[in-house]
Design a protein around this motif. Structure first.
Motif, PDB file in Angstrom:
ATOM      1  N   GLU A   1     -57.512  78.684 -29.098  1.00  0.00           N
ATOM      2  CA  GLU A   1     -57.470  79.868 -28.799  1.00  0.00           C
ATOM      3  C   GLU A   1     -57.706  80.062 -27.739  1.00  0.00           C
ATOM      4  O   GLU A   1     -57.428  80.848 -26.471  1.00  0.00           O
ATOM      5  N   THR A   2     -58.659  78.960 -26.311  1.00  0.00           N
ATOM      6  CA  THR A   2     -58.930  79.057 -25.436  1.00  0.00           C
ATOM      7  C   THR A   2     -58.035  79.112 -24.558  1.00  0.00           C
ATOM      8  O   THR A   2     -57.981  79.589 -23.635  1.00  0.00           O
ATOM      9  N   MET A   3     -56.434  77.452 -25.031  1.00  0.00           N
ATOM     10  CA  MET A   3     -55.319  77.651 -24.182  1.00  0.00           C
ATOM     11  C   MET A   3     -54.793  78.691 -24.260  1.00  0.00           C
ATOM     12  O   MET A   3     -54.376  79.107 -22.504  1.00  0.00           O
ATOM     13  N   GLU A   4     -55.024  79.513 -25.376  1.00  0.00           N
ATOM     14  CA  GLU A   4     -53.709  80.888 -24.488  1.00  0.00           C
ATOM     15  C   GLU A   4     -54.746  82.009 -23.816  1.00  0.00           C
ATOM     16  O   GLU A   4     -53.571  82.012 -23.127  1.00  0.00           O
ATOM     17  N   GLN A   5     -55.571  81.801 -24.201  1.00  0.00           N
ATOM     18  CA  GLN A   5     -56.631  82.591 -23.446  1.00  0.00           C
ATOM     19  C   GLN A   5     -56.370  82.742 -22.046  1.00  0.00           C
ATOM     20  O   GLN A   5     -56.146  82.986 -21.291  1.00  0.00           O
ATOM     21  N   GLN A   6     -56.521  80.942 -21.230  1.00  0.00           N
ATOM     22  CA  GLN A   6     -56.926  80.703 -20.366  1.00  0.00           C
ATOM     23  C   GLN A   6     -54.767  80.369 -19.968  1.00  0.00           C
ATOM     24  O   GLN A   6     -54.091  80.036 -18.614  1.00  0.00           O
ATOM     25  N   GLN A   7     -54.185  81.289 -20.811  1.00  0.00           N
ATOM     26  CA  GLN A   7     -52.473  80.649 -20.541  1.00  0.00           C
ATOM     27  C   GLN A   7     -52.240  79.509 -20.507  1.00  0.00           C
ATOM     28  O   GLN A   7     -50.945  79.611 -18.930  1.00  0.00           O
ATOM     29  N   GLY A   8     -52.804  78.174 -20.694  1.00  0.00           N
ATOM     30  CA  GLY A   8     -51.834  76.948 -20.084  1.00  0.00           C
ATOM     31  C   GLY A   8     -51.221  76.059 -21.422  1.00  0.00           C
ATOM     32  O   GLY A   8     -50.791  77.152 -22.776  1.00  0.00           O
ATOM     33  N   VAL A   9     -50.568  75.500 -21.556  1.00  0.00           N
ATOM     34  CA  VAL A   9     -49.837  74.942 -22.803  1.00  0.00           C
ATOM     35  C   VAL A   9     -50.066  73.390 -22.822  1.00  0.00           C
ATOM     36  O   VAL A   9     -49.838  72.970 -23.890  1.00  0.00           O
TER      37      VAL A   9
ATOM     38  N   LYS B   1     -48.664  74.008 -26.755  1.00  0.00           N
ATOM     39  CA  LYS B   1     -47.804  74.995 -27.126  1.00  0.00           C
ATOM     40  C   LYS B   1     -46.790  74.849 -25.972  1.00  0.00           C
ATOM     41  O   LYS B   1     -47.061  75.846 -25.084  1.00  0.00           O
ATOM     42  N   ALA B   2     -45.599  74.383 -26.144  1.00  0.00           N
ATOM     43  CA  ALA B   2     -45.075  74.682 -24.542  1.00  0.00           C
ATOM     44  C   ALA B   2     -43.457  74.023 -25.469  1.00  0.00           C
ATOM     45  O   ALA B   2     -43.012  73.708 -26.727  1.00  0.00           O
ATOM     46  N   GLY B   3     -42.943  74.110 -24.269  1.00  0.00           N
ATOM     47  CA  GLY B   3     -41.170  74.329 -24.685  1.00  0.00           C
ATOM     48  C   GLY B   3     -40.821  75.381 -25.905  1.00  0.00           C
ATOM     49  O   GLY B   3     -39.960  76.881 -25.210  1.00  0.00           O
ATOM     50  N   ASP B   4     -40.849  75.546 -26.877  1.00  0.00           N
ATOM     51  CA  ASP B   4     -40.877  76.136 -27.891  1.00  0.00           C
ATOM     52  C   ASP B   4     -41.381  77.086 -28.649  1.00  0.00           C
ATOM     53  O   ASP B   4     -40.993  77.904 -29.526  1.00  0.00           O
TER      54      ASP B   4
ATOM     55  N   THR C   1     -36.647  58.096 -15.496  1.00  0.00           N
ATOM     56  CA  THR C   1     -37.952  59.313 -15.450  1.00  0.00           C
ATOM     57  C   THR C   1     -37.775  60.717 -13.925  1.00  0.00           C
ATOM     58  O   THR C   1     -35.658  61.037 -14.616  1.00  0.00           O
ATOM     59  N   GLY C   2     -38.568  61.557 -14.643  1.00  0.00           N
ATOM     60  CA  GLY C   2     -38.114  63.175 -13.914  1.00  0.00           C
ATOM     61  C   GLY C   2     -39.167  63.358 -13.712  1.00  0.00           C
ATOM     62  O   GLY C   2     -40.726  62.940 -13.343  1.00  0.00           O
ATOM     63  N   GLU C   3     -39.025  63.884 -12.609  1.00  0.00           N
ATOM     64  CA  GLU C   3     -40.283  64.896 -11.814  1.00  0.00           C
ATOM     65  C   GLU C   3     -39.955  66.013 -11.696  1.00  0.00           C
ATOM     66  O   GLU C   3     -39.224  67.014 -11.629  1.00  0.00           O
ATOM     67  N   TYR C   4     -41.525  66.678 -11.855  1.00  0.00           N
ATOM     68  CA  TYR C   4     -41.832  68.260 -11.855  1.00  0.00           C
ATOM     69  C   TYR C   4     -42.768  68.690 -11.981  1.00  0.00           C
ATOM     70  O   TYR C   4     -44.343  67.760 -11.605  1.00  0.00           O
ATOM     71  N   GLU C   5     -43.353  69.677 -11.594  1.00  0.00           N
ATOM     72  CA  GLU C   5     -44.251  70.367 -10.846  1.00  0.00           C
ATOM     73  C   GLU C   5     -45.592  70.560 -12.151  1.00  0.00           C
ATOM     74  O   GLU C   5     -45.019  71.482 -13.089  1.00  0.00           O
ATOM     75  N   GLU C   6     -46.603  70.108 -11.470  1.00  0.00           N
ATOM     76  CA  GLU C   6     -47.548  70.103 -12.958  1.00  0.00           C
ATOM     77  C   GLU C   6     -48.951  71.107 -12.664  1.00  0.00           C
ATOM     78  O   GLU C   6     -49.125  70.509 -11.006  1.00  0.00           O
ATOM     79  N   GLY C   7     -49.510  71.459 -13.294  1.00  0.00           N
ATOM     80  CA  GLY C   7     -50.582  72.273 -13.058  1.00  0.00           C
ATOM     81  C   GLY C   7     -51.673  71.797 -13.881  1.00  0.00           C
ATOM     82  O   GLY C   7     -51.867  70.863 -15.578  1.00  0.00           O
ATOM     83  N   CYS C   8     -53.405  71.821 -14.193  1.00  0.00           N
ATOM     84  CA  CYS C   8     -53.993  71.734 -15.085  1.00  0.00           C
ATOM     85  C   CYS C   8     -55.489  73.021 -15.524  1.00  0.00           C
ATOM     86  O   CYS C   8     -56.022  73.280 -13.911  1.00  0.00           O
ATOM     87  N   LEU C   9     -55.879  73.859 -16.583  1.00  0.00           N
ATOM     88  CA  LEU C   9     -56.301  74.542 -16.236  1.00  0.00           C
ATOM     89  C   LEU C   9     -58.055  73.735 -15.427  1.00  0.00           C
ATOM     90  O   LEU C   9     -58.670  74.340 -15.479  1.00  0.00           O
TER      91      LEU C   9
ATOM     92  N   GLY D   1     -38.635  66.270 -22.377  1.00  0.00           N
ATOM     93  CA  GLY D   1     -38.731  67.135 -21.883  1.00  0.00           C
ATOM     94  C   GLY D   1     -39.638  68.322 -21.320  1.00  0.00           C
ATOM     95  O   GLY D   1     -41.044  67.605 -20.963  1.00  0.00           O
ATOM     96  N   LEU D   2     -40.104  69.060 -20.673  1.00  0.00           N
ATOM     97  CA  LEU D   2     -41.252  70.509 -21.221  1.00  0.00           C
ATOM     98  C   LEU D   2     -41.908  69.568 -22.243  1.00  0.00           C
ATOM     99  O   LEU D   2     -43.011  69.223 -22.142  1.00  0.00           O
ATOM    100  N   LEU D   3     -41.806  70.011 -23.243  1.00  0.00           N
ATOM    101  CA  LEU D   3     -43.174  69.186 -24.426  1.00  0.00           C
ATOM    102  C   LEU D   3     -43.390  67.598 -24.082  1.00  0.00           C
ATOM    103  O   LEU D   3     -44.348  67.852 -24.405  1.00  0.00           O
ATOM    104  N   ALA D   4     -42.452  66.797 -23.873  1.00  0.00           N
ATOM    105  CA  ALA D   4     -42.764  65.262 -24.205  1.00  0.00           C
ATOM    106  C   ALA D   4     -43.898  64.870 -22.798  1.00  0.00           C
ATOM    107  O   ALA D   4     -44.919  64.749 -22.722  1.00  0.00           O
ATOM    108  N   ARG D   5     -43.543  66.143 -21.464  1.00  0.00           N
ATOM    109  CA  ARG D   5     -44.161  65.993 -20.531  1.00  0.00           C
ATOM    110  C   ARG D   5     -45.445  66.564 -20.240  1.00  0.00           C
ATOM    111  O   ARG D   5     -46.538  65.946 -20.146  1.00  0.00           O
ATOM    112  N   VAL D   6     -45.920  67.423 -21.310  1.00  0.00           N
ATOM    113  CA  VAL D   6     -47.606  67.832 -21.803  1.00  0.00           C
ATOM    114  C   VAL D   6     -48.222  67.028 -22.601  1.00  0.00           C
ATOM    115  O   VAL D   6     -49.445  66.892 -22.594  1.00  0.00           O
TER     116      VAL D   6
END
Length: 190
Positions: free
Chosen positions: A34-42, A59-62, A80-88, A121-126
Motif C-alpha cells: 500500500e505504501t509503495m503504491e501510494q508513493q508511486q514506487g516499484v 510491482k515492476a514490469g508486468d 550487465t546493463g545500465e538504466y536510470e534508477e531512483g529510490c523512495l 529486465g526491469l523486474l531483475a533490476r528492481v
C-alpha cells in the motif's frame, strides 16, 4: 508507513532474517504494498520503512505484486546493463546504475512457500535494488563516491532544515500556549 530517507541509520544496517511467516509478516507485506503504491514506487524494502527484516515487495514490469521474504540471489548474469534508477528513500534523485541483466532469486512467499524466480529486465533490476537495501546498500553507493557524497550532503542539509522548522514550530506553539494560559489566569482572577 513513513519511508525513511537517506541519512537515517536504519538504511545502512544489515537486515535480519524473518524467523517465520506469520500473520504479522503478512500484514506488514500488505502495508508495504500500500505504501509503495501510494508513493508511486516499484519496490520497497523492510529497512526503508524502519523494519530491519529481510523482506521486500515489488510491482515492476508486468505489474504483478510480488513479495520476497528472506530472498537469496542464486545466480546473476555476467552481462550487465545500465538504466536510470531512483529510490523512495532518496526522492528526486536519479542516476544510471550498472547491474546484471538477469538473476535467479529464491525466497519465501507470504503464504510461507518457497519459490525460485528467474527475472530479467526491469523486474531483475528492481529485485537487485531492493535486495541491496537488505544489505544496507543504496543505489547512490553504486554510482561513485563523488555523487554519493554530494547527495548525502544535500540530504543532511535537508534534515537540518526540517529540524530547524520543527524547532521553530514547537517554539511558536509554546509561546501560543503561554499566552493562552496567561489569558486564562487573568480571566480567572477577575
Amino acid at each position: 508507513m513513513e519511508v525513511l530517507q537517506l541519512g537515517d541509520e536504519l538504511l545502512r544496517g544489515k537486515a535480519q532474517p524473518v524467523d517465520g511467516v506469520t500473520d504479522g509478516i503478512r500484514a506488514l507485506v500488505a502495508e508495504m504494498f500500500e505504501t509503495m503504491e501510494q508513493q508511486q514506487g516499484v519496490g520497497l524494502a523492510g529497512p526503508q520503512v524502519g523494519v530491519p527484516l529481510r523482506l521486500f515487495v515489488v510491482k515492476a514490469g508486468d505489474s504483478v505484486r510480488r513479495a520476497f521474504i528472506n530472498p537469496t540471489v542464486l545466480e546473476a548474469s555476467e552481462e550487465t546493463g545500465e538504466y536510470e534508477e531512483g529510490c523512495l528513500s532518496i526522492p528526486g534523485v536519479y542516476h544510471n546504475v550498472v547491474r546484471p541483466r538477469w538473476i535467479n532469486v529464491q525466497a519465501l512467499a507470504p503464504d510461507g512457500t518457497p519459490f525460485t524466480l528467474r527475472a530479467d529486465g526491469l523486474l531483475a533490476r528492481v529485485i537487485q535494488h531492493e535486495n541491496d537495501h537488505l544489505e544496507g546498500i543504496l543505489f547512490v553507493d553504486r554510482v561513485g563516491d563523488e555523487f554519493r557524497d554530494r547527495i548525502s550532503a544535500l540530504f543532511a542539509l535537508r534534515r537540518e532544515r526540517r529540524a530547524e522548522k520543527k524547532a521553530q514550530k514547537a517554539a511558536k506553539s509554546a509561546r501560543l500556549q503561554a499566552k493562552i494560559a496567561a489569558k486564562q489566569r487573568k480571566a480567572a482572577s477577575c
